[in-house]
Motif scaffolding. Sequence first.
Motif, PDB file in Angstrom:
ATOM      1  N   TYR A  33       0.839  -1.194   0.000  1.00  0.00           N
ATOM      2  CA  TYR A  33       0.000   0.000   0.000  1.00  0.00           C
ATOM      3  C   TYR A  33       0.875   1.246   0.000  1.00  0.00           C
ATOM      4  O   TYR A  33       1.990   1.235   0.515  1.00  0.00           O
ATOM      5  N   TYR A  35       0.225   5.342   1.269  1.00  0.00           N
ATOM      6  CA  TYR A  35      -0.612   6.355   1.888  1.00  0.00           C
ATOM      7  C   TYR A  35       0.177   7.653   1.883  1.00  0.00           C
ATOM      8  O   TYR A  35       1.405   7.647   1.780  1.00  0.00           O
ATOM      9  N   PHE A  45      -5.359   7.163   2.055  1.00  0.00           N
ATOM     10  CA  PHE A  45      -5.029   6.020   1.220  1.00  0.00           C
ATOM     11  C   PHE A  45      -4.802   6.464  -0.232  1.00  0.00           C
ATOM     12  O   PHE A  45      -5.554   7.295  -0.770  1.00  0.00           O
ATOM     13  N   SER A  48      -3.556   0.289  -3.349  1.00  0.00           N
ATOM     14  CA  SER A  48      -3.138  -1.020  -2.848  1.00  0.00           C
ATOM     15  C   SER A  48      -2.755  -1.892  -4.042  1.00  0.00           C
ATOM     16  O   SER A  48      -3.262  -1.703  -5.159  1.00  0.00           O
ATOM     17  N   PHE A  91       3.822   7.215   3.066  1.00  0.00           N
ATOM     18  CA  PHE A  91       4.065   5.990   3.825  1.00  0.00           C
ATOM     19  C   PHE A  91       3.760   4.777   2.958  1.00  0.00           C
ATOM     20  O   PHE A  91       2.714   4.700   2.317  1.00  0.00           O
ATOM     21  N   SER A  95       1.084  -5.978   4.198  1.00  0.00           N
ATOM     22  CA  SER A  95       0.372  -6.919   5.052  1.00  0.00           C
ATOM     23  C   SER A  95       0.461  -8.307   4.452  1.00  0.00           C
ATOM     24  O   SER A  95       0.641  -8.477   3.242  1.00  0.00           O
ATOM     25  N   GLN A 104      -1.669  -3.981   8.726  1.00  0.00           N
ATOM     26  CA  GLN A 104      -0.768  -3.291   7.803  1.00  0.00           C
ATOM     27  C   GLN A 104       0.368  -2.693   8.631  1.00  0.00           C
ATOM     28  O   GLN A 104       0.127  -1.984   9.604  1.00  0.00           O
TER      29      GLN A 104
ATOM     30  N   TYR B  33      -8.501  -0.066  13.839  1.00  0.00           N
ATOM     31  CA  TYR B  33      -7.152   0.035  14.396  1.00  0.00           C
ATOM     32  C   TYR B  33      -6.985   1.363  15.112  1.00  0.00           C
ATOM     33  O   TYR B  33      -7.585   2.371  14.726  1.00  0.00           O
ATOM     34  N   TYR B  35      -3.695   3.829  16.059  1.00  0.00           N
ATOM     35  CA  TYR B  35      -2.279   4.064  15.830  1.00  0.00           C
ATOM     36  C   TYR B  35      -1.829   5.266  16.646  1.00  0.00           C
ATOM     37  O   TYR B  35      -2.596   6.198  16.898  1.00  0.00           O
ATOM     38  N   SER B  42       6.602   7.659  11.933  1.00  0.00           N
ATOM     39  CA  SER B  42       5.619   6.804  11.281  1.00  0.00           C
ATOM     40  C   SER B  42       4.487   6.432  12.244  1.00  0.00           C
ATOM     41  O   SER B  42       4.402   6.945  13.362  1.00  0.00           O
ATOM     42  N   GLY B  95     -11.451  -4.740   0.878  1.00  0.00           N
ATOM     43  CA  GLY B  95     -10.187  -4.624   0.182  1.00  0.00           C
ATOM     44  C   GLY B  95      -9.023  -4.234   1.078  1.00  0.00           C
ATOM     45  O   GLY B  95      -7.911  -4.080   0.605  1.00  0.00           O
ATOM     46  N   ASN B  96      -9.296  -4.097   2.366  1.00  0.00           N
ATOM     47  CA  ASN B  96      -8.207  -3.816   3.304  1.00  0.00           C
ATOM     48  C   ASN B  96      -7.670  -2.395   3.247  1.00  0.00           C
ATOM     49  O   ASN B  96      -6.606  -2.103   3.760  1.00  0.00           O
ATOM     50  N   MET B  97      -8.406  -1.507   2.596  1.00  0.00           N
ATOM     51  CA  MET B  97      -8.015  -0.102   2.561  1.00  0.00           C
ATOM     52  C   MET B  97      -8.348   0.517   3.915  1.00  0.00           C
ATOM     53  O   MET B  97      -9.435   0.314   4.452  1.00  0.00           O
ATOM     54  N   LEU B  98      -7.407   1.265   4.461  1.00  0.00           N
ATOM     55  CA  LEU B  98      -7.635   1.936   5.737  1.00  0.00           C
ATOM     56  C   LEU B  98      -8.147   3.350   5.503  1.00  0.00           C
ATOM     57  O   LEU B  98      -7.556   4.097   4.724  1.00  0.00           O
ATOM     58  N   PHE B 100      -8.668   6.691   7.650  1.00  0.00           N
ATOM     59  CA  PHE B 100      -8.237   7.243   8.926  1.00  0.00           C
ATOM     60  C   PHE B 100      -9.157   8.346   9.400  1.00  0.00           C
ATOM     61  O   PHE B 100      -9.728   9.104   8.600  1.00  0.00           O
TER      62      PHE B 100
END
Lengths: 115, 110
Positions: A33, A35, A45, A48, A91, A95, A104, B33, B35, B42, B95-98, B100
């Motif tokens: 990915y 970002y 994002f 991916s 970034f 994963s 991730q 999640y 963070y 990071s 699709g596992n896209m985060l 935020f």
Amino acid sequence: EPEVTQTPSHQVTQMGQEVILRCVPISNHLYFYWYRQILGQKVEFLVSFYNNEISEKSEIFDDQFSVERPDGSNFTLKIRSTKLEDSAMYFCASSEGLAGTYEQYFGPGTRLTVT
Amino acid sequence: ELKVEQNPLFLSMQEGKNYTIYCNYSTTSDRLYWYRQDPGKSLESLFVLLSNGAVKQEGRLMASLDTKARLSTLHITAAVHDLSATYFCAVVNAGNMLTFGGGTRLMVKP
């Protein structure tokens, strides 16, 4: 402990120039990915990548952006003609999988400054 | 479109006090999640919450998830200066896209 690495840590470029940001994901990970985070703002994002193709991308990821996995270890983000508004921290993350507890893991970032 | 909102955006607190950061999200998701980000650094994963009612604790931080209310909380107990950082929640969509939240900048004063 395995970690995601990114190079360079800081890149300064002039508007209109091409830049390539590099990432080495964790070795057994299959999903990659990108970002970005504009200074003081939230993380957004971009794209991916799985099985050598883009699986999802956001509206930010327009024709100026591309990603590639040129070999078995590197994952790159190219910006063809940089704009001032591309200045941000970028970034990379990777994963192991999609479902379950596949987190991730984020790299340290590349700060891109476009002048 | 999935939207994730955190509040407060900025929190200044005294050492020893308790406080809660809230994270609301707009559509169904099965993973959330938390963070931590220090300035110029990071994202450090704190918690992964996978199901309704999940509660996880690490030191002075405790996170919980209510999928029916689409709400997660990060509770800080007896804050210390070392907890000063920006905290982000992130919600996973298909699709596992985060996606935020806007982040909560926490400053703990001695």
